[in-house]
Scaffold this motif. Structure first.
Motif, short mmCIF file in Angstrom:
data_model
loop_
_atom_site.label_atom_id
_atom_site.label_comp_id
_atom_site.label_asym_id
_atom_site.label_seq_id
_atom_site.Cartn_x
_atom_site.Cartn_y
_atom_site.Cartn_z
N GLN A 121 0.82 -1.21 0.00
CA GLN A 121 0.00 0.00 0.00
C GLN A 121 0.86 1.26 0.00
O GLN A 121 0.52 2.26 -0.63
CB GLN A 121 -0.95 0.01 1.20
CG GLN A 121 -1.86 1.23 1.23
CD GLN A 121 -2.83 1.20 2.42
OE1 GLN A 121 -2.81 0.26 3.22
NE2 GLN A 121 -3.64 2.22 2.54
N PHE A 122 1.99 1.21 0.74
CA PHE A 122 2.86 2.38 0.84
C PHE A 122 4.20 2.10 0.18
O PHE A 122 4.68 0.96 0.17
CB PHE A 122 3.06 2.76 2.31
CG PHE A 122 1.78 3.00 3.05
CD1 PHE A 122 0.96 4.06 2.69
CD2 PHE A 122 1.37 2.17 4.07
CE1 PHE A 122 -0.24 4.30 3.35
CE2 PHE A 122 0.18 2.39 4.74
CZ PHE A 122 -0.63 3.46 4.38
N ASN A 125 8.62 5.24 3.40
CA ASN A 125 8.28 5.44 4.81
C ASN A 125 9.27 6.40 5.48
O ASN A 125 10.48 6.22 5.39
CB ASN A 125 8.31 4.08 5.53
CG ASN A 125 8.21 4.21 7.04
OD1 ASN A 125 7.52 5.07 7.56
ND2 ASN A 125 8.92 3.36 7.74
N ASP A 160 4.80 8.48 2.00
CA ASP A 160 3.35 8.43 2.14
C ASP A 160 2.90 7.90 3.50
O ASP A 160 1.71 7.85 3.79
CB ASP A 160 2.70 7.60 1.02
CG ASP A 160 3.47 6.34 0.68
OD1 ASP A 160 4.32 5.92 1.49
OD2 ASP A 160 3.22 5.78 -0.39
N ILE A 161 3.87 7.54 4.35
CA ILE A 161 3.55 7.11 5.70
C ILE A 161 4.72 7.47 6.61
O ILE A 161 5.87 7.52 6.17
CB ILE A 161 3.26 5.59 5.77
CG1 ILE A 161 2.75 5.18 7.15
CG2 ILE A 161 4.48 4.77 5.37
CD1 ILE A 161 2.25 3.75 7.24
N SER A 217 1.98 4.55 13.59
CA SER A 217 2.12 5.06 12.22
C SER A 217 1.04 6.08 11.91
O SER A 217 0.00 6.15 12.59
CB SER A 217 2.05 3.91 11.22
OG SER A 217 0.74 3.37 11.15
N LYS A 218 1.31 6.86 10.88
CA LYS A 218 0.37 7.88 10.43
C LYS A 218 0.54 8.05 8.92
O LYS A 218 1.66 8.17 8.43
CB LYS A 218 0.67 9.20 11.13
CG LYS A 218 -0.14 10.41 10.64
CD LYS A 218 0.31 11.65 11.37
CE LYS A 218 -0.39 12.90 10.86
NZ LYS A 218 0.06 14.12 11.58
N ARG A 219 -0.56 8.09 8.21
CA ARG A 219 -0.49 8.33 6.78
C ARG A 219 -0.23 9.82 6.53
O ARG A 219 -0.87 10.67 7.13
CB ARG A 219 -1.79 7.91 6.10
CG ARG A 219 -1.70 7.94 4.57
CD ARG A 219 -2.76 7.09 3.94
NE ARG A 219 -2.55 6.95 2.52
CZ ARG A 219 -3.20 6.10 1.74
NH1 ARG A 219 -4.12 5.29 2.28
NH2 ARG A 219 -2.95 6.03 0.46
#
Length: 220
Positions: A121-122, A125, A160-161, A217-219
């Motif tokens: 998905q990501f 990081n 993206d994360i 984590s955080k998007r």
């Protein structure tokens, strides 16, 4: 921002190495629960720092704050960008110090249990690796501001994360308020040395606020 009054933002580079290590010696190791639980001195953990910190100072994504009067680094958010599942920051059993090797293996095992890419998905990081604010500059929201600055740089670099290993309750509290969500938690009471002894002194850990490592984590 008023909470950064008297402070100057700087993108950290190798020329700040000595000041970063000094900050870790004076403000990080004496207060960080795992360091305390391992009964580690700064000198015992220095090989671990020296194996990791140079990478954070050459990638252009680590942020520091300097006191405008003294010019000294008083707070840092050391970061790395992970863009491959094969990326490995921590070494196992190669540092030449028992305490450094123990801490490195602990972090390596913890990281290995987390899929920072959530499958596919990501793609990139931002790992918020180490947050340290000198206690003389505490209670001003500096930690949160450093994380926000780092997130902005991460977005600009295509991350993206963002992820962080919270090793104390203060960092855990800060990042949850900023929208980070828990991904994984390691109970340190379950970690043992090869001879079966506890890896960390749990009473010391409890006295300093936590017995866990928490991955959040955080998007972006």
């Amino acid at each position: 921002m008023s909470n950064l009054k008297g402070l100057e933002q700087v993108v950290l580079s190798p020329k700040e190495s000595d000041e970063v290590y000094e900050l870790l010696r004076d403000a990080y190791v004496p207060r960080e629960p795992v360091c305390i639980g391992l009964r580690s001195s700064y000198d015992e953990l220095k090989p671990l720092f020296e194996s990791v910190i140079p990478h954070t100072l050459t990638n252009g994504i680590s942020i520091g704050l300097k006191d405008s009067s003294s010019g000294k680094v008083v707070a840092v958010m050391l970061n790395v960008v992970i863009d491959s599942p094969d990326f490995q920051l921590f070494k196992n059993g190669e540092l030449g110090s028992e305490k450094a090797d123990l801490y490195s293996k602990l972090l390596q095992d913890f990281c290995a249990g987390v899929d920072v890419f959530n499958g596919s998905q990501f793609k990139k990081n931002l790992e918020l690796l180490l947050l340290c604010v000198h206690p003389n500059y505490g209670k001003r929201g500096i930690g949160a501001e450093l994380i926000k600055m780092s997130e902005n740089k991460g977005r600009a670099m295509g991350c993206d994360i963002a992820t962080i290993q919270a090793v104390n309750i203060i960092t855990d509290h800060i990042v949850r308020k900023l929208g980070y969500q828990e991904v994984s938690k390691m109970d340190l009471s379950e970690r043992r040395k090869e001879n079966g002894e506890p890896l960390v002194d749990m009473e010391l850990m409890r006295a300093n606020g936590t017995t866990h490592l928490t991955y959040l984590s955080k998007r972006l």
